[in-house]
Scaffold this motif. Structure first.
Motif, mmCIF file in Angstrom:
data_model
loop_
_atom_site.group_PDB
_atom_site.id
_atom_site.type_symbol
_atom_site.label_atom_id
_atom_site.label_comp_id
_atom_site.label_asym_id
_atom_site.label_seq_id
_atom_site.Cartn_x
_atom_site.Cartn_y
_atom_site.Cartn_z
ATOM 1 N N LEU A 109 0.839 -1.196 0.000
ATOM 2 C CA LEU A 109 0.000 0.000 0.000
ATOM 3 C C LEU A 109 0.878 1.252 0.000
ATOM 4 N N SER A 110 0.561 2.183 -0.893
ATOM 5 C CA SER A 110 1.332 3.427 -1.013
ATOM 6 C C SER A 110 1.024 4.363 0.146
ATOM 7 N N GLU A 111 1.832 5.388 0.268
ATOM 8 C CA GLU A 111 1.623 6.416 1.298
ATOM 9 C C GLU A 111 0.238 7.052 1.127
ATOM 10 N N THR A 112 -0.144 7.341 -0.096
ATOM 11 C CA THR A 112 -1.459 7.919 -0.367
ATOM 12 C C THR A 112 -2.563 6.957 0.064
ATOM 13 N N GLY A 113 -2.371 5.691 -0.213
ATOM 14 C CA GLY A 113 -3.344 4.676 0.196
ATOM 15 C C GLY A 113 -3.494 4.621 1.705
ATOM 16 N N ASN A 163 -13.605 -0.553 1.261
ATOM 17 C CA ASN A 163 -12.330 0.121 1.038
ATOM 18 C C ASN A 163 -11.402 -0.644 0.094
ATOM 19 N N LEU A 164 -11.716 -1.893 -0.203
ATOM 20 C CA LEU A 164 -10.823 -2.706 -1.042
ATOM 21 C C LEU A 164 -10.524 -2.099 -2.413
ATOM 22 N N PRO A 165 -11.506 -1.579 -3.145
ATOM 23 C CA PRO A 165 -11.152 -0.987 -4.448
ATOM 24 C C PRO A 165 -10.135 0.158 -4.323
ATOM 25 N N MET A 166 -10.313 1.013 -3.333
ATOM 26 C CA MET A 166 -9.361 2.108 -3.115
ATOM 27 C C MET A 166 -7.985 1.547 -2.749
ATOM 28 N N LEU A 167 -7.960 0.535 -1.909
ATOM 29 C CA LEU A 167 -6.691 -0.066 -1.499
ATOM 30 C C LEU A 167 -5.963 -0.682 -2.699
ATOM 31 N N MET A 168 -6.705 -1.361 -3.533
ATOM 32 C CA MET A 168 -6.097 -1.986 -4.709
ATOM 33 C C MET A 168 -5.587 -0.922 -5.678
ATOM 34 N N LYS A 169 -6.294 0.164 -5.784
ATOM 35 C CA LYS A 169 -5.863 1.271 -6.654
ATOM 36 C C LYS A 169 -4.538 1.870 -6.162
ATOM 37 N N HIS A 170 -4.297 1.773 -4.869
ATOM 38 C CA HIS A 170 -3.096 2.363 -4.277
ATOM 39 C C HIS A 170 -2.052 1.320 -3.882
ATOM 40 N N GLY A 171 -2.053 0.175 -4.580
ATOM 41 C CA GLY A 171 -0.945 -0.756 -4.467
ATOM 42 C C GLY A 171 -1.089 -1.942 -3.549
#
Length: 178
Positions: A109-113, A163-171
């Protein structure tokens, strides 16, 4: 998961079968046992379990001493408010505090994530605190307890999955790549 939800389940079952005050005493014993088992089996006790244990023991003792369930009902509001303030405060300062609580739970997960996840859970905890206060003021103890155990657990799982789609979008790495 058993260490986190086990004591709450003990509280629910004991309260339903032997009464609220006996359930509170059982909750206190179960949370103390969860801390001991966590230290023994995992070698450490998570910050969330420590906080929950301290509050359960403190508010449980007040509940038993004053014979007033309002004390044990206030514990979730305090925990939810604490996490909301911590997570949202960290998010406003650009520090994803949830990363320190969950550590390696979200590999990649990225910092943004992490920042978005901290913000989302901070807002969720704020809503839970408000909802707990509304339920304490308007529902019977038994109804409050049922919603606290089953409703909040289901809502939390649904929120985590949302929250999974957002998490996947951010690595977020979901398992090993072939």
């Amino acid at each position: 998961m058993a260490l986190d939800f086990g004591p709450l389940l003990v509280f629910f079952v004991a309260t339903k079968f032997i009464g609220m005050f006996a359930g509170t005493a059982a909750f206190m014993a179960a949370i103390a046992a969860a801390v001991i088992v966590s230290k023994w089996r995992l070698g450490k006790v998570s910050p969330m379990l420590w906080l929950s244990a301290i509050l359960v023991l403190f508010f449980g003792a007040l509940t038993l001493y004053f014979h007033d369930p309002k004390f044990i009902q206030a514990k979730p509001t305090i925990i939810y408010s604490f996490f909301a303030v911590m997570l949202l405060g960290g998010w406003l300062r650009g520090k994803p505090l949830l990363r320190y609580l969950l550590q390696s739970a979200y590999n990649g997960l990225s910092e943004t994530g992490w920042l978005k996840l901290s913000r989302n859970w901070g807002l969720f905890f704020a809503v839970l605190a408000l909802a707990n206060e509304a339920m304490r003021a308007s529902l019977s103890f038994d109804t409050w307890l049922t919603i606290k155990v089953w409703g909040v657990t289901i809502a939390s799982m649904a929120f985590a999955m949302a929250n999974l789609p957002m998490l996947m979008k951010h690595g977020l790495a979901l398992g090993e790549k072939p």
